[in-house]
Design a protein around this motif. Sequence first.
Motif, mmCIF file in Angstrom:
data_model
loop_
_atom_site.group_PDB
_atom_site.id
_atom_site.type_symbol
_atom_site.label_atom_id
_atom_site.label_comp_id
_atom_site.label_asym_id
_atom_site.label_seq_id
_atom_site.Cartn_x
_atom_site.Cartn_y
_atom_site.Cartn_z
ATOM 1 N N ASN A 6 3.420 49.074 12.259
ATOM 2 C CA ASN A 6 1.986 48.813 12.327
ATOM 3 C C ASN A 6 1.686 47.416 12.846
ATOM 4 O O ASN A 6 0.584 47.159 13.308
ATOM 5 N N ILE A 9 2.930 44.546 18.395
ATOM 6 C CA ILE A 9 1.863 44.366 19.373
ATOM 7 C C ILE A 9 2.460 44.600 20.755
ATOM 8 O O ILE A 9 3.189 43.743 21.266
ATOM 9 N N SER A 12 -0.145 44.629 27.109
ATOM 10 C CA SER A 12 -1.176 45.486 27.690
ATOM 11 C C SER A 12 -0.758 45.962 29.076
ATOM 12 O O SER A 12 -0.211 45.205 29.874
ATOM 13 N N GLN A 27 -6.086 43.467 22.535
ATOM 14 C CA GLN A 27 -6.246 44.880 22.180
ATOM 15 C C GLN A 27 -5.912 45.119 20.714
ATOM 16 O O GLN A 27 -6.601 45.860 20.023
ATOM 17 N N ARG A 28 -4.842 44.499 20.225
ATOM 18 C CA ARG A 28 -4.401 44.720 18.838
ATOM 19 C C ARG A 28 -5.448 44.259 17.834
ATOM 20 O O ARG A 28 -5.683 44.913 16.829
#
Length: 73
Positions: A6, A9, A12, A27-28
């Motif tokens: 989880n 990262i 992109s 984004q994360r």
Amino acid sequence: MAGLENFRIPRSAHKRVVAGVLGGIAQRFDLNVWPLRLLFLVSLLLPGPQTVLYLIAWVIMPAPRSDNGVIDV
């Protein structure tokens, strides 16, 4: 170590200028990427290991993957 998945990262695939490191971070954490890029560029004017940290993040962060699991470069 399934809980660590989880926190991974990925870089992109779409919001990348150099390697997608800042785009992946944006984004994360659901942030706009341009303020991060601007802060990074301004930080380059200060002494410190910014470039080295960026290169380390480039190596450590996993490559982006498409929906079918193939690395999207």
